[in-house]
Scaffold this motif. Sequence first.
Motif, PDB file in Angstrom:
ATOM      1  N   LEU A  39     -11.078  56.370  -6.681  1.00  0.00           N
ATOM      2  CA  LEU A  39     -11.834  55.307  -7.329  1.00  0.00           C
ATOM      3  C   LEU A  39     -12.462  54.429  -6.252  1.00  0.00           C
ATOM      4  O   LEU A  39     -11.755  53.904  -5.378  1.00  0.00           O
ATOM      5  CB  LEU A  39     -10.915  54.476  -8.222  1.00  0.00           C
ATOM      6  CG  LEU A  39     -11.572  53.502  -9.189  1.00  0.00           C
ATOM      7  CD1 LEU A  39     -12.404  54.249 -10.210  1.00  0.00           C
ATOM      8  CD2 LEU A  39     -10.497  52.670  -9.896  1.00  0.00           C
ATOM      9  N   LEU A  40     -13.785  54.267  -6.311  1.00  0.00           N
ATOM     10  CA  LEU A  40     -14.527  53.404  -5.384  1.00  0.00           C
ATOM     11  C   LEU A  40     -15.170  52.292  -6.196  1.00  0.00           C
ATOM     12  O   LEU A  40     -15.986  52.550  -7.081  1.00  0.00           O
ATOM     13  CB  LEU A  40     -15.600  54.202  -4.634  1.00  0.00           C
ATOM     14  CG  LEU A  40     -15.106  55.392  -3.809  1.00  0.00           C
ATOM     15  CD1 LEU A  40     -16.295  56.117  -3.160  1.00  0.00           C
ATOM     16  CD2 LEU A  40     -14.111  54.958  -2.745  1.00  0.00           C
ATOM     17  N   CYS A  41     -14.803  51.040  -5.903  1.00  0.00           N
ATOM     18  CA  CYS A  41     -15.290  49.880  -6.664  1.00  0.00           C
ATOM     19  C   CYS A  41     -15.779  48.817  -5.697  1.00  0.00           C
ATOM     20  O   CYS A  41     -15.206  48.621  -4.622  1.00  0.00           O
ATOM     21  CB  CYS A  41     -14.188  49.296  -7.547  1.00  0.00           C
ATOM     22  SG  CYS A  41     -13.451  50.481  -8.684  1.00  0.00           S
ATOM     23  N   ASN A  42     -16.833  48.131  -6.119  1.00  0.00           N
ATOM     24  CA  ASN A  42     -17.330  47.015  -5.311  1.00  0.00           C
ATOM     25  C   ASN A  42     -16.817  45.670  -5.810  1.00  0.00           C
ATOM     26  O   ASN A  42     -17.327  44.615  -5.404  1.00  0.00           O
ATOM     27  CB  ASN A  42     -18.859  47.014  -5.289  1.00  0.00           C
ATOM     28  CG  ASN A  42     -19.451  46.985  -6.688  1.00  0.00           C
ATOM     29  OD1 ASN A  42     -18.726  46.932  -7.674  1.00  0.00           O
ATOM     30  ND2 ASN A  42     -20.767  47.021  -6.781  1.00  0.00           N
TER      31      ASN A  42
ATOM     32  N   ALA B  21      -8.215  49.419   0.821  1.00  0.00           N
ATOM     33  CA  ALA B  21      -7.603  50.629   0.276  1.00  0.00           C
ATOM     34  C   ALA B  21      -6.296  50.278  -0.428  1.00  0.00           C
ATOM     35  O   ALA B  21      -5.460  49.555   0.110  1.00  0.00           O
ATOM     36  CB  ALA B  21      -7.349  51.647   1.384  1.00  0.00           C
ATOM     37  N   LEU B  22      -6.122  50.809  -1.652  1.00  0.00           N
ATOM     38  CA  LEU B  22      -4.923  50.584  -2.454  1.00  0.00           C
ATOM     39  C   LEU B  22      -4.458  51.898  -3.064  1.00  0.00           C
ATOM     40  O   LEU B  22      -5.242  52.844  -3.225  1.00  0.00           O
ATOM     41  CB  LEU B  22      -5.190  49.577  -3.575  1.00  0.00           C
ATOM     42  CG  LEU B  22      -5.471  48.131  -3.175  1.00  0.00           C
ATOM     43  CD1 LEU B  22      -5.893  47.324  -4.389  1.00  0.00           C
ATOM     44  CD2 LEU B  22      -4.243  47.505  -2.539  1.00  0.00           C
ATOM     45  N   TYR B  23      -3.191  51.928  -3.416  1.00  0.00           N
ATOM     46  CA  TYR B  23      -2.648  53.082  -4.126  1.00  0.00           C
ATOM     47  C   TYR B  23      -2.399  52.670  -5.568  1.00  0.00           C
ATOM     48  O   TYR B  23      -1.557  51.808  -5.848  1.00  0.00           O
ATOM     49  CB  TYR B  23      -1.342  53.569  -3.494  1.00  0.00           C
ATOM     50  CG  TYR B  23      -0.754  54.781  -4.194  1.00  0.00           C
ATOM     51  CD1 TYR B  23      -1.174  56.063  -3.867  1.00  0.00           C
ATOM     52  CD2 TYR B  23       0.211  54.628  -5.180  1.00  0.00           C
ATOM     53  CE1 TYR B  23      -0.648  57.167  -4.512  1.00  0.00           C
ATOM     54  CE2 TYR B  23       0.747  55.727  -5.824  1.00  0.00           C
ATOM     55  CZ  TYR B  23       0.315  56.992  -5.484  1.00  0.00           C
ATOM     56  OH  TYR B  23       0.834  58.091  -6.135  1.00  0.00           O
ATOM     57  N   CYS B  24      -3.149  53.255  -6.478  1.00  0.00           N
ATOM     58  CA  CYS B  24      -3.032  52.956  -7.900  1.00  0.00           C
ATOM     59  C   CYS B  24      -2.088  53.975  -8.549  1.00  0.00           C
ATOM     60  O   CYS B  24      -2.259  55.186  -8.380  1.00  0.00           O
ATOM     61  CB  CYS B  24      -4.400  52.983  -8.565  1.00  0.00           C
ATOM     62  SG  CYS B  24      -4.370  52.526 -10.295  1.00  0.00           S
ATOM     63  N   GLU B  25      -1.118  53.474  -9.291  1.00  0.00           N
ATOM     64  CA  GLU B  25      -0.111  54.354  -9.876  1.00  0.00           C
ATOM     65  C   GLU B  25      -0.638  55.156 -11.057  1.00  0.00           C
ATOM     66  O   GLU B  25      -0.016  56.145 -11.443  1.00  0.00           O
ATOM     67  CB  GLU B  25       1.097  53.523 -10.318  1.00  0.00           C
ATOM     68  CG  GLU B  25       1.832  52.860  -9.169  1.00  0.00           C
ATOM     69  CD  GLU B  25       3.059  52.104  -9.632  1.00  0.00           C
ATOM     70  OE1 GLU B  25       3.203  51.937 -10.866  1.00  0.00           O
ATOM     71  OE2 GLU B  25       3.855  51.692  -8.775  1.00  0.00           O
TER      72      GLU B  25
ATOM     73  N   PHE C 203     -11.321  49.008  -3.166  1.00  0.00           N
ATOM     74  CA  PHE C 203     -11.912  47.871  -3.870  1.00  0.00           C
ATOM     75  C   PHE C 203     -12.620  46.975  -2.860  1.00  0.00           C
ATOM     76  O   PHE C 203     -12.296  46.967  -1.676  1.00  0.00           O
ATOM     77  CB  PHE C 203     -10.830  47.090  -4.609  1.00  0.00           C
ATOM     78  CG  PHE C 203     -10.278  47.799  -5.812  1.00  0.00           C
ATOM     79  CD1 PHE C 203     -10.859  47.643  -7.052  1.00  0.00           C
ATOM     80  CD2 PHE C 203      -9.171  48.635  -5.685  1.00  0.00           C
ATOM     81  CE1 PHE C 203     -10.349  48.295  -8.163  1.00  0.00           C
ATOM     82  CE2 PHE C 203      -8.664  49.290  -6.782  1.00  0.00           C
ATOM     83  CZ  PHE C 203      -9.254  49.121  -8.032  1.00  0.00           C
ATOM     84  N   GLY C 204     -13.550  46.191  -3.370  1.00  0.00           N
ATOM     85  CA  GLY C 204     -14.349  45.327  -2.501  1.00  0.00           C
ATOM     86  C   GLY C 204     -15.235  46.122  -1.563  1.00  0.00           C
ATOM     87  O   GLY C 204     -15.370  45.777  -0.378  1.00  0.00           O
ATOM     88  N   LEU C 205     -15.833  47.187  -2.072  1.00  0.00           N
ATOM     89  CA  LEU C 205     -16.631  48.088  -1.243  1.00  0.00           C
ATOM     90  C   LEU C 205     -17.958  47.430  -0.874  1.00  0.00           C
ATOM     91  O   LEU C 205     -18.673  46.917  -1.741  1.00  0.00           O
ATOM     92  CB  LEU C 205     -16.872  49.390  -1.999  1.00  0.00           C
ATOM     93  CG  LEU C 205     -17.484  50.549  -1.232  1.00  0.00           C
ATOM     94  CD1 LEU C 205     -16.532  51.044  -0.156  1.00  0.00           C
ATOM     95  CD2 LEU C 205     -17.850  51.680  -2.176  1.00  0.00           C
ATOM     96  N   LYS C 206     -18.274  47.443   0.412  1.00  0.00           N
ATOM     97  CA  LYS C 206     -19.530  46.882   0.919  1.00  0.00           C
ATOM     98  C   LYS C 206     -20.112  47.846   1.948  1.00  0.00           C
ATOM     99  O   LYS C 206     -19.392  48.319   2.835  1.00  0.00           O
ATOM    100  CB  LYS C 206     -19.305  45.516   1.568  1.00  0.00           C
ATOM    101  CG  LYS C 206     -18.826  44.441   0.602  1.00  0.00           C
ATOM    102  CD  LYS C 206     -18.621  43.122   1.317  1.00  0.00           C
ATOM    103  CE  LYS C 206     -18.115  42.054   0.356  1.00  0.00           C
ATOM    104  NZ  LYS C 206     -17.893  40.758   1.049  1.00  0.00           N
TER     105      LYS C 206
END
Length: 309
Positions: free
Chosen positions: A53-56, A141-145, A120-123
Amino acid sequence: DKTSFVSNVLLRARLARPCSYCHVPYHHRLAPFTNMKLVPCLMCGKKWVPEILLCNIEPPARLPVRGPGVFVQARVCRTRPKATGENDALAVSEALPFLEFDLARQLMLKLKILGRNAAFGLKSEVDVGSQLIVATMTATALYCEAMPPPRVLEISRTIAVQDEEDHQLVKLQRLIETFSARNRQFLIECGKRQAERTRRNITKKIKEAQLRKAAAKLESQKRKESRRNKPLEARKSDGNLPLALTRSRTIGVMNSDSMVMKAFRRTVSHGNDADGSKEESATKQASEATASEEILTPLISNKPLSLSM
């Protein structure tokens, strides 16, 4: 926060699941890309989620994550072809799609090395110089369960090792694999600690609920016992009632006896100075007093009161 909570309560009966942030808004067979792989959600199992998942945007507060966030950055450099005017603009525009593709590929590889599956917070930023085109992309970078863990990083080499440079590359390859395995193990341990913490909290809440239930049960038993004891006390008070009445009657008789004696003495003292008619009336009053006394005296004694003139 209050307005959002009120609006959420008014619009729906309950809050959405925390894993709903990762669900795709379409059917898994109608994905927009043919090579896009979707898997069932690991938390609810009803919806489908992607592998990465890539989110801004910033990570939501209710998103189920494991472990801390890690800063990740990808960098790509390309030479700028020598051209002028319209040809220069055309060359730069043709190089940008490949630049973005390499940038995303490098970012995904770094996420796999770190053992994370979401950014998250992709720039992203592209700088066009006179000789180079430099693109950078930064994220948390995070690990989502809710999403599956990243695949194990495997680097395969098909070229034989011949010189010192090849040895250095093989050494670097082993370091990358070791670093990836260490991060993966760290996330597994974080998951175990988080599960143990959650289990302790649930156990604590269950014990508190049991204590509250036991206290309420004890309180209800005390109330029942108090209700049972009230009729017994009332019966005891009713049983003691005739004795009290008897005592009050005895006291009343004694008071009446003393009043009769006072009246008789008063009449006797006045009879010496009065005439015979008065003596006769005093004698009648004394006889009436003795008659009333004989009626009341059985409660005290069986002997009648004797008067001596």
